[in-house]
Write an enzyme that holds these catalytic residues in place. Structure first.
Site, PDB file in Angstrom:
ATOM      1  N   ASP A 143      24.520 -16.690 -12.817  1.00  0.00           N
ATOM      2  CA  ASP A 143      24.141 -17.076 -14.174  1.00  0.00           C
ATOM      3  C   ASP A 143      25.299 -17.037 -15.167  1.00  0.00           C
ATOM      4  O   ASP A 143      25.570 -18.016 -15.862  1.00  0.00           O
ATOM      5  CB  ASP A 143      23.008 -16.156 -14.653  1.00  0.00           C
ATOM      6  CG  ASP A 143      22.482 -16.547 -16.014  1.00  0.00           C
ATOM      7  OD1 ASP A 143      21.438 -17.207 -16.070  1.00  0.00           O
ATOM      8  OD2 ASP A 143      23.111 -16.204 -17.028  1.00  0.00           O
ATOM      9  N   ALA A 171      20.788 -19.281 -17.760  1.00  0.00           N
ATOM     10  CA  ALA A 171      20.998 -20.353 -16.784  1.00  0.00           C
ATOM     11  C   ALA A 171      19.984 -20.262 -15.647  1.00  0.00           C
ATOM     12  O   ALA A 171      19.398 -21.266 -15.228  1.00  0.00           O
ATOM     13  CB  ALA A 171      22.426 -20.299 -16.231  1.00  0.00           C
ATOM     14  N   ASP A 172      19.756 -19.047 -15.146  1.00  0.00           N
ATOM     15  CA  ASP A 172      18.765 -18.854 -14.085  1.00  0.00           C
ATOM     16  C   ASP A 172      17.364 -19.225 -14.560  1.00  0.00           C
ATOM     17  O   ASP A 172      16.582 -19.840 -13.828  1.00  0.00           O
ATOM     18  CB  ASP A 172      18.761 -17.393 -13.626  1.00  0.00           C
ATOM     19  CG  ASP A 172      19.825 -17.114 -12.571  1.00  0.00           C
ATOM     20  OD1 ASP A 172      20.179 -18.037 -11.837  1.00  0.00           O
ATOM     21  OD2 ASP A 172      20.273 -15.960 -12.495  1.00  0.00           O
ATOM     22  N   GLN A 173      17.030 -18.819 -15.780  1.00  0.00           N
ATOM     23  CA  GLN A 173      15.674 -19.050 -16.257  1.00  0.00           C
ATOM     24  C   GLN A 173      15.428 -20.518 -16.574  1.00  0.00           C
ATOM     25  O   GLN A 173      14.341 -21.046 -16.322  1.00  0.00           O
ATOM     26  CB  GLN A 173      15.400 -18.148 -17.464  1.00  0.00           C
ATOM     27  CG  GLN A 173      15.366 -16.679 -17.047  1.00  0.00           C
ATOM     28  CD  GLN A 173      15.199 -15.726 -18.201  1.00  0.00           C
ATOM     29  OE1 GLN A 173      14.316 -15.883 -19.013  1.00  0.00           O
ATOM     30  NE2 GLN A 173      16.074 -14.722 -18.270  1.00  0.00           N
TER      31      GLN A 173
END
Length: 400
Positions: A143, A171-173
């Site tokens: 992320d 970024a991950d979410q």
């Protein structure tokens, strides 16, 4: 009560944040998510935590956050017997989700073509850091690395100090949301055509998409963002947009008429700044002047004055204060579930409300392999075959 995704069966090979958050969102809406974990160790997030502490003395808050409403089976994916079993399960599955580095699962026989061969209707959603080909295909796609590469970190923080990553895995979410978006689109297409497909999501593309207005501004206006040296909240914005001090705590002030703001603050000397070009060119100076005025007020007093004048503003909360905010409480956004080892776990509840098929929390995050026996039995695997898998170490089961 049926939920929107009741009847959708998902084989979830994902780990860490992106994939598990995506499948949790689908599970909240009723999908049957079977979390396929590594025999023994399970999801890598089980071994990571915050503050060097564990919920209930043994459980990771990182794992507990993203894995409710799922069942776990823990398998040795390198075993050919396990491969055969998984493919039997795939015949009845609707969706496969994975976010390993490109090619890792395919080498073990769990790529899209492998699943498609046994179930042409399968939807195979693959998440990666940088996509499945190109010069960065072998890089780790974490992320914070993506935040930096995409330009988010360079835009954040004060100009007279180092740039600052976001205080959450954005970024991950965002990648998780794109997985859900792709999977639901593919399910709808399959309803119309009967055809499955591969869905590819990567963190870099998702991060860029959510920086759309920043990229359009820079690439079309011939300007580069320069971070301000004050509490201005965006490198492209003029004052007063930003974070301001009060006698106790901070407030944010967003897009609001500057004249209204300085009138409310009883600071007529600020009128000399009241045009768009000046508010941008001298934004650090304006911030300092406005901040000097806001510091005269208690936070609650200032918010009341600003809100009465329809100034866009809000308090700056830490996590504990935000959890107790009256609107958060009213919406019921802090929920909980009972976990066999961690006890009562406070979590964020489902964010989407459905009038006919509401999302609910029905299961805690599972223990490693907790549901392995019942899952295989549902797929018609005989008890002696299940026992043989356990005896060979190809499946582990944690007892609740």
């Amino acid at each position: 009560m049926d939920k929107a995704l009741s009847g959708v069966k998902i084989l979830d090979f994902s780990h860490l944040l992106q994939g598990p958050f995506a499948t949790q969102l689908l599970a909240d809406m009723g999908a049957d998510v079977i979390k396929v974990e590594r025999a023994g160790a399970g999801d890598m997030f089980r071994s990571m935590t915050f503050f060097a502490k564990w919920v209930g003395g043994s459980e990771s808050p990182n794992f507990l956050a993203w894995n409710r409403n799922k069942r776990s089976i823990a398998l040795n994916l390198k075993s050919r017997k396990v491969h055969a079993l998984v493919m039997r399960m795939a015949e009845q599955a609707d969706v496969v989700v994975q976010n390993f580095r490109p090619g890792v699962l395919a080498k073990l026989g769990y790529g899209y073509e492998d699943f498609k061969a046994v179930n042409p209707r399968i939807i195979y959603c693959s998440g990666s850091g940088y996509g499945e080909d190109g010069p960065y295909v072998d890089r780790p796609g974490q992320d914070m690395l993506i935040q930096g590469l995409a330009g988010l970190i360079a835009n954040t923080g004060r100009g007279d100090a180092a740039p600052v990553p976001a205080g959450a895995g954005l970024a991950d979410q965002i990648g998780a949301m794109n997985m859900v978006y792709g999977i639901l689109s593919a399910l709808y297409y399959r309803e119309k055509t009967g055809k499955g497909q591969k869905v590819e999501v990567n963190l870099l593309a998702g991060m860029l998409a959510h920086l759309g207005q920043e990229y359009v501004g820079v690439l079309n206006l011939g300007e580069d963002f320069v971070r301000p040296n004050s509490g201005i909240g965006h490198p492209g914005m003029q004052a007063p947009f930003g974070v301001y001090e009060t006698r106790y705590g901070y407030v944010t002030i967003a897009m609001s008429p500057f004249k209204t703001l300085y009138q409310v603050l009883e600071a007529p000397h600020l009128a000399v700044y009241d045009d768009l070009e000046t508010l941008f060119a001298k934004r650090d100076e304006v911030w300092e002047k406005v901040n000097a005025e806001t510091r005269k007020y208690r936070r609650g007093e200032l918010l009341e004055k600003l809100l009465d004048a329809d100034i866009w503003c809000a308090p700056v909360h830490d996590i504990r204060a935000a959890a107790e905010d009256p609107q958060v409480t009213h919406l019921g956004l802090i929920a909980s579930y009972e976990h066999p080892k961690a006890g009562t776990v406070k979590v964020i509840g489902p964010a989407v409300r459905m009038s006919e098929t509401p999302a609910t929390i029905d299961r805690p995050a599972p223990l490693v392999g907790q549901h392995g026996r019942e899952i295989l039995a549902e797929f018609g695997v005989p008890a002696d075959e299940i026992a043989a898998l356990e005896a060979a170490g190809d499946m582990t089961v944690a007892e609740a």
